[in-house]
Every structure is written in structure tokens, then in C-alpha cells.
Design a protein around this motif. Structure first.
Motif, PDB file in Angstrom:
ATOM      1  N   HIS A  78      46.598  -4.580  82.256  1.00 50.17           N
ATOM      2  CA  HIS A  78      46.734  -5.080  80.806  1.00 50.17           C
ATOM      3  C   HIS A  78      46.751  -4.134  79.831  1.00 50.17           C
ATOM      4  CE1 HIS A  78      44.960  -7.544  77.398  1.00 50.17           C
ATOM      5  NE2 HIS A  78      46.091  -8.067  77.499  1.00 50.17           N
ATOM      6  N   ARG A  83      51.848  -5.845  76.735  1.00 41.71           N
ATOM      7  CA  ARG A  83      50.966  -7.209  76.397  1.00 41.71           C
ATOM      8  C   ARG A  83      49.687  -6.868  76.099  1.00 41.71           C
ATOM      9  NH1 ARG A  83      53.379 -11.959  78.112  1.00 41.71           N
ATOM     10  NH2 ARG A  83      55.324 -11.676  79.252  1.00 41.71           N
ATOM     11  N   LYS A  86      47.788  -8.742  73.220  1.00 41.64           N
ATOM     12  CA  LYS A  86      47.647 -10.135  73.469  1.00 41.64           C
ATOM     13  C   LYS A  86      46.507 -10.351  74.178  1.00 41.64           C
ATOM     14  CE  LYS A  86      51.305 -10.941  70.707  1.00 41.64           C
ATOM     15  NZ  LYS A  86      51.064 -11.829  69.444  1.00 41.64           N
ATOM     16  N   PHE A 124      46.826 -21.448  80.189  1.00 43.26           N
ATOM     17  CA  PHE A 124      48.138 -20.718  80.207  1.00 43.26           C
ATOM     18  C   PHE A 124      48.519 -20.781  78.614  1.00 43.26           C
ATOM     19  CE2 PHE A 124      49.155 -21.616  84.715  1.00 43.26           C
ATOM     20  CZ  PHE A 124      50.179 -20.593  84.864  1.00 43.26           C
ATOM     21  N   ALA A 127      46.752 -17.947  76.943  1.00 40.13           N
ATOM     22  CA  ALA A 127      47.224 -16.558  77.337  1.00 40.13           C
ATOM     23  C   ALA A 127      48.453 -16.175  77.021  1.00 40.13           C
ATOM     24  CB  ALA A 127      46.903 -16.497  78.986  1.00 40.13           C
ATOM     25  N   ASP A 128      49.166 -17.050  76.204  1.00 44.79           N
ATOM     26  CA  ASP A 128      50.572 -16.960  75.701  1.00 44.79           C
ATOM     27  C   ASP A 128      50.619 -15.826  75.041  1.00 44.79           C
ATOM     28  OD1 ASP A 128      53.288 -17.862  75.434  1.00 44.79           O
ATOM     29  OD2 ASP A 128      52.592 -18.515  73.192  1.00 44.79           O
ATOM     30  N   LEU A 132      47.402 -13.834  82.384  1.00 43.40           N
ATOM     31  CA  LEU A 132      46.510 -14.897  82.814  1.00 43.40           C
ATOM     32  C   LEU A 132      46.152 -14.414  84.285  1.00 43.40           C
ATOM     33  CD1 LEU A 132      45.056 -17.582  83.058  1.00 43.40           C
ATOM     34  CD2 LEU A 132      47.432 -18.645  83.796  1.00 43.40           C
ATOM     35  N   VAL A 170      53.402 -16.008  79.758  1.00 38.98           N
ATOM     36  CA  VAL A 170      52.536 -14.884  80.276  1.00 38.98           C
ATOM     37  C   VAL A 170      52.962 -14.413  81.539  1.00 38.98           C
ATOM     38  CG1 VAL A 170      50.723 -17.044  79.511  1.00 38.98           C
ATOM     39  CG2 VAL A 170      51.631 -17.147  82.000  1.00 38.98           C
TER      40      VAL A 170
END
Length: 336
Positions: A78, A83, A86, A124, A127-128, A132, A170
Motif C-alpha cells: 500500500h 493508492r 488513500k 468496502f 476503503a474506497d 482493503l 478498492v
């Protein structure tokens, strides 16, 4: 990269990347940022492979024994992907009953069930735009596997008790200590979901296969202990740390260092400060004839022993036994 789960008080300095794989060697989002240790060849190979996955958006399945640090690997992915700005949202599938897990993942509408006093977004939706992380994905009930598959295929979720669909974007990263292919053969994991998730795979090696990381990890864990005089390890302690098999992997090593830090009286942790299994070499007992007993009796004794060793924590015991939390509850209930 320095080490798997090495304590770090400050967030990683921008631009400081691993010379071996090019990744930013930090797992953000835990109480302290954690640098990743990879002194060993096995870990360097793992993160070279992970570096190729970081920029990708495909699902990842991370496998490995309990306690090896699978979530840390997920957080590194991550931190190094598009992403990273986020959310990284993590949930342990094995820790929640099926009914609660569905609500946690997909959310619920007001009045969907007793106690649902207002609409609630699921993980869900939280975590947009981000990642996730589904830990212990192999323990997910079959009914929920179907709903997860639908969410992945359609890119949208429906909250429990709601007819509306919510679009979500996600990246799914999963972890398991189980053999998912075997679960598919046994009918306990959907084959279509297995192939939907198993696009990219990473195997985190057990600590016994990466002994070059042991001392680096131990030093990092010791540095994280605020109330100890110890700043390092005596030679006899180092020898014991390197010789031990670490069946509980990195998690067990961290616990052993905490033990040593609590008992150390000087500037170094000595062998006598470490847990007994490290400081007292086991002596092989003479073999005894096997006592013939019914299988159910042997199973009960073993399960209760694991539960006791886990401090009564049903979730931890279930993971050690390799069964679902609900399955363990049913066994315990049947023995009352």
C-alpha cells in the motif's frame, strides 16, 4: 530494507528506498511506522517480487504461517502503490461471527436488524480509493464468499437490508495461513472466488528460513521497549536467538524480546533473561508406548491444551489449530 516489523519512531524519510528492491521500506498505519527487515536472501527475494506488484491494481494473496508478518507486507504494498494517499482498511475475517462480518464489510441500512438504529457504511466503502486487507480469508463463510465475489465482479456493494448499490473502487489484498487450493478441493472455499483473488501471490517465509533477520528484528523490538535498561544482547543470548526454531515466528520473537527486556538488570539481555524454551535446551525424553485412546478424547485434550496456551483467546487458538472460530466454539460447546 532493514527488517520485518522493526520499530520506527518517525515516518520514513521521503526518497529513502531499499537498494535491493527499490521499495519504500516502511509499513505505515500501525501505532508506530514500521521499517521492514530483509537482511536475509529469502526476504530480499520476497520484496523484489512485491516491488513488481506495488504499482499494479490486481488482487494479491499473501500466504505464510501465523506470526510471519503478512499484514506488514500488505502495508508495504500500500505504501508503495498509487493508492498510498488513500485508506488502508484491515479486518480479520476469523475474528468476527458471520453475521457481524457481513455488516462490517458491506455496511447496513437503518432497521436492517435489531440495534441498527442508523445507516452504516461498511469497510468496502471506507476503503474506497484505497486498499482493503482481508486477513485470514480462508475462514470466510461460503455465503459471504458469494457476496464478496459479486462485489469484486461488479465493483459495487449492497448494505445489509438495503436495495441500493454503492460503487466502490478498492484494491483487495488477502492473507491466509491456510492452503486455499485444498479448501477449494474440500468444498470450503469457492473456486470462482479463488481464481478471482489469486491473481498475484506472495509467500512470507517463516522465521526459521530467514535466520539472518533474527538479530536485526530483535534489536528493533528491543529499541521499542520504553522501560528497560537493556540496550543490546549478550553473546549467549544472541546464540540462543539464532539457534531457536521460532514456531511462532516474528510474533514469538517479539514476545521473547519483551520477556528479556522486562527481566534484564544491566545494559544487555542475557540468556537467563530469555524465556525458558530458549534458555533451557530440551532433553529428549525416552519414548513411551502409545496409550490407545479414542480419537475424540485425543482431540479434546489437544484443543483444550492449545486454548490454555493461547490464554483462553478463542480466535488465537482457532488460528493455531487451523480451524474457524465458529468451528472451535461448536467443539467447546459439545464438550461442556
Amino acid at each position: 530494507m532493514r527488517s520485518m516489523m522493526e520499530h520506527m519512531d518517525h515516518v520514513h524519510v521521503a526518497g529513502e528506498t531499499c537498494p535491493h528492491c527499490g521499495l519504500l521500506p516502511v509499513a505505515k498505519g500501525t501505532r508506530h511506522a514500521q521499517r521492514v527487515v530483509c537482511e536475509s536472501r529469502a526476504m530480499r527475494e520476497l520484496f523484489r517480487r512485491a516491488a513488481r506488484f506495488a504499482e499494479n491494481d490486481a488482487p494479491v494473496v499473501i500466504t505464510g504461517e501465523s506470526g510471519t508478518g503478512k499484514e506488514v507486507v500488505a502495508r508495504v504494498l500500500h505504501a508503495n502503490g498509487p493508492r498510498t494517499s488513500k485508506a488502508f482498511v484491515a479486518v480479520n475475517v476469523a475474528a468476527l461471527p458471520a453475521e457481524l462480518l457481513e455488516s462490517e464489510l458491506f455496511g447496513h441500512a437503518r432497521g436492517a436488524f435489531t440495534g441498527a438504529h442508523k445507516d452504516k457504511a461498511g469497510l468496502f466503502e471506507e476503503a474506497d480509493g484505497g486498499v482493503l486487507f482481508l486477513d485470514e480469508i480462508g475462514e470466510m463463510p461460503l455465503a459471504l464468499q458469494a457476496k464478496l465475489l459479486r462485489a469484486l465482479a461488479e465493483g459495487e456493494v449492497r448494505r445489509v437490508g438495503d436495495n441500493r448499490a454503492f460503487a466502490v473502487d478498492v484494491r483487495i489484498v488477502c492473507a491466509t495461513h491456510r492452503d486455499l487450493a485444498q479448501l477449494v478441493r474440500e468444498g470450503r472455499f469457492r473456486e470462482d472466488l479463488y481464481y478471482r483473488l489469486k491473481v498475484l501471490t506472495l509467500r512470507v517465509p517463516p522465521l526459521r528460513e530467514r535466520r539472518d533477520d533474527v538479530l536485526a528484528l530483535a534489536k528493533g523490538f528491543l529499541a521499542a521497549e520504553p522501560r528497560t535498561k537493556a540496550k543490546g544482547f549478550a553473546q549467549d543470548a544472541k546464540d540462543a536467538l539464532l539457534a531457536y526454531a521460532w514456531p511462532g515466528n516474528v510474533r514469538e520473537l517479539q514476545s521473547a524480546v519483551k520477556h528479556g527486556a522486562a527481566l534484564a538488570r544491566g545494559s544487555e539481555i542475557r540468556l537467563e533473561d530469555l524465556p525458558e524454551e530458549l534458555s533451557s535446551p530440551s532433553v529428549e525424553a525416552p519414548k513411551e508406548r502409545v496409550k490407545l485412546r479414542p480419537l475424540v478424547e485425543v482431540e479434546r485434550e489437544h484443543v483444550l491444551g492449545v486454548l490454555e496456551a493461547s490464554g483462553g483467546n478463542v480466535g488465537d487458538a482457532a488460528r493455531v489449530l487451523g480451524i474457524g472460530r465458529n468451528t472451535l466454539w461448536r467443539k467447546l460447546k459439545s464438550w461442556e
